[in-house]
Design an enzyme around this catalytic site. Sequence first.
Site, mmCIF file in Angstrom:
data_model
loop_
_atom_site.group_PDB
_atom_site.id
_atom_site.type_symbol
_atom_site.label_atom_id
_atom_site.label_comp_id
_atom_site.label_asym_id
_atom_site.label_seq_id
_atom_site.Cartn_x
_atom_site.Cartn_y
_atom_site.Cartn_z
ATOM 1 N N GLU A 285 0.834 -1.218 0.000
ATOM 2 C CA GLU A 285 0.000 0.000 0.000
ATOM 3 C C GLU A 285 0.864 1.261 0.000
ATOM 4 O O GLU A 285 0.524 2.255 -0.636
ATOM 5 C CB GLU A 285 -0.970 -0.001 1.184
ATOM 6 N N TYR A 372 -1.558 -7.869 -11.170
ATOM 7 C CA TYR A 372 -0.536 -7.725 -10.137
ATOM 8 C C TYR A 372 0.738 -8.481 -10.521
ATOM 9 O O TYR A 372 1.818 -7.906 -10.624
ATOM 10 C CB TYR A 372 -1.021 -8.298 -8.799
HETATM 11 N N1 BES Z 1 -5.846 -1.098 -4.628
HETATM 12 C C1 BES Z 1 -5.919 -2.422 -4.123
HETATM 13 C C2 BES Z 1 -7.292 -2.793 -3.629
HETATM 14 C C3 BES Z 1 -8.358 -2.744 -4.703
HETATM 15 C C4 BES Z 1 -8.175 -3.371 -5.921
HETATM 16 C C5 BES Z 1 -9.550 -2.107 -4.458
HETATM 17 C C6 BES Z 1 -9.166 -3.319 -6.885
HETATM 18 C C7 BES Z 1 -10.531 -2.048 -5.427
HETATM 19 C C8 BES Z 1 -10.347 -2.661 -6.648
HETATM 20 C C9 BES Z 1 -4.908 -2.657 -3.003
HETATM 21 O O1 BES Z 1 -3.734 -1.960 -3.161
HETATM 22 C C10 BES Z 1 -4.532 -4.095 -3.012
HETATM 23 O O2 BES Z 1 -4.011 -4.533 -3.994
HETATM 24 N N2 BES Z 1 -4.782 -4.807 -1.933
HETATM 25 C C11 BES Z 1 -4.455 -6.211 -1.807
HETATM 26 C C12 BES Z 1 -3.233 -6.432 -0.992
HETATM 27 C C13 BES Z 1 -2.010 -6.739 -1.723
HETATM 28 C C14 BES Z 1 -0.886 -7.111 -0.774
HETATM 29 C C15 BES Z 1 -2.107 -7.714 -2.842
HETATM 30 C C16 BES Z 1 -5.607 -6.882 -1.080
HETATM 31 O O3 BES Z 1 -6.561 -6.224 -0.744
HETATM 32 O O4 BES Z 1 -5.536 -8.066 -0.892
HETATM 33 ZN ZN ZN Z 2 -2.558 -2.727 -4.795
#
Ligand code: BES
Ligand code: ZN
Length: 590
Positions: A285, A372
Amino acid sequence: MAFKDPASYADLTQGKIKHIDFRIGVNFSTRTLDVEARYQLQEPVQGSLYLDTFKIDLKSAHTDAHELEWKFDTEDDVLGKRLHLKGLKGDSTFTLTFRTSPESRALQWLKASQTAGGTYPFLFSQCQSVHARSVFPCQDTPSVRFTYSAEVEVPQGLVAAMAAEQTGVQKESGLTLFRFTMPQPIPSYLFALAVGNLAFRELGPRTGIYAEPETIEAAAWEFAENELKMNEAEKLLGPYLWGRYDVLILPPSFPYGGMENPRLTFLTPTVILGTRGYTFLITHELAHAWTGNLVTNATWQDFWLNEGWTTYAETRITEVLEGKDVADLHAVYDEKRLIAVMEQVGMDSPYSALKLPPDEKDADRFSTIIPYYKGCYFLQECEYVVGRERFDEFIQKYMARFQFQSLTTEAFLDFLKTELPEAFEKVNVQQWIYEPGLPEERRKPKSHLHEEVERALDDYRQGNKPTREQIGNWHRYQILSFLQGLPRKISIEDCQYFEDILELEKRNDVSFFYHFFLIAIASGYQVVLPRVEQFVEKIGRMLYVLPVVRAMSEAEWSRGYIRPLLERVRDRHHQITVRAMGEILKQAGL
Ligand code: BES
Ligand code: ZN
């Protein structure tokens, strides 16, 4: 650039929002926000302006000089309603007064019983990807950035927190007024608000933590290294341009692990393990403060520019802070997850390409882990061919060149071609970006810690289970990798055995529950049902809870329990989660 964001009604040739001054009243009894918002535009606008809205009850629209005619003239289940403001006469400001709906897709209103303390209600927003429009009318596309100020009035005893700089607090009769300003321009999806019984604890000169008083102690310990992390991130990505970096711990229904709201990451409480074993989520984050918040994907089709870049940065920082062994172990675990998800989505599906299909307007459908990790691997390939030193220079140049801007994949590729032409020659860019699946020709992650796990999995296939002691000496990710590598269906005796040696209750780690439940459900280990139900009722983090619901829908014995379970959790979870759960049931024909 003339491009159309399919997730928004906005027509950017009409003009763009530049700044908004909000006055927000938070009403827990009606579960609504009463808002007056004064908008400033980049340039005077003549005629019409289209804004995105979702279940917004608009009361009035006027400029400083005259009333504005308005109409909701187009409607769609995903996009919401188009608000058509008419008769702008070269105006560059206007004011809207409106009320949000209790069914606002971004907001979750929690009863006191759903919080750690149990005495005060709680409210939080989650605007990514297309839900800001259910909080305020806006050009809800990441290609428009605006600054804002906000005055938020909350019932006395509660604290308002925003992803912005707090500039004042004032007590009035029965109410408290919190003032905020966001001087850096943000896209709408980074607007964020939370209200609850929040305490604050300083962690370092630029870092701190908000949480309910019941959790603040544990949270402050868990995230004590955030300041260090910032310093490390700055070495890789350049100066941090947002002022402070605080973290807000939410109730467990929060639908994500973390959300990179600027200055104030929103975080699930399930990462507080008491071991600092899950703090790479903060690394992720925090990295978004550059990759995503500073340099932003122009549309959700370009989502990999946010998440792929952030995952790349996360792995680089983890390598420094936790060592290469741990970073490599993560990498192998993640690669296996990626391949599993890709196979589920389809190796030949347009949803496994990095640039996502142009006609898809439901951006929440993009939230798989593909952008990702596939995005991260693509960047790693580029790094390998030019060497780390040159790639690091490129990163800093990229951040500086596009800071506070949004860009498309194509604009990124143009920049890459100019700055690192060899990457273009030696990496099959076209295939990585525009074709589905995973290119065969790539560096595959390797980890000796993971090899140990593979040996244990081989032994298991031969009929020899790992012992409690063996597992006791493993890194958390080795155990998770072992669970990940087990067959989906095992014997009931083996379910019991692993349940016993994993000491699930003692660990209180949702990642363990998640892996174990998937196996237990598929294996027909039915005694697990009450715990699975409790898990689905409590945990909103979709990454974990949705696969568990899907597993329940796939196993014959558990299918019948889902519908009633979903009815029970309907008003315990965020709208985004409820919607996604409903989608799974629909797909399963339940
Ligand atoms: N920005 C994302 C969360 C998100 C993605 C909200 C798509 C709405 C739509 C956040 O940065 C994220 O990727 N969170 C991951 C954690 C990460 C370590 C892979 C999660 O929530 O699991
Ligand atoms: Zn993210």
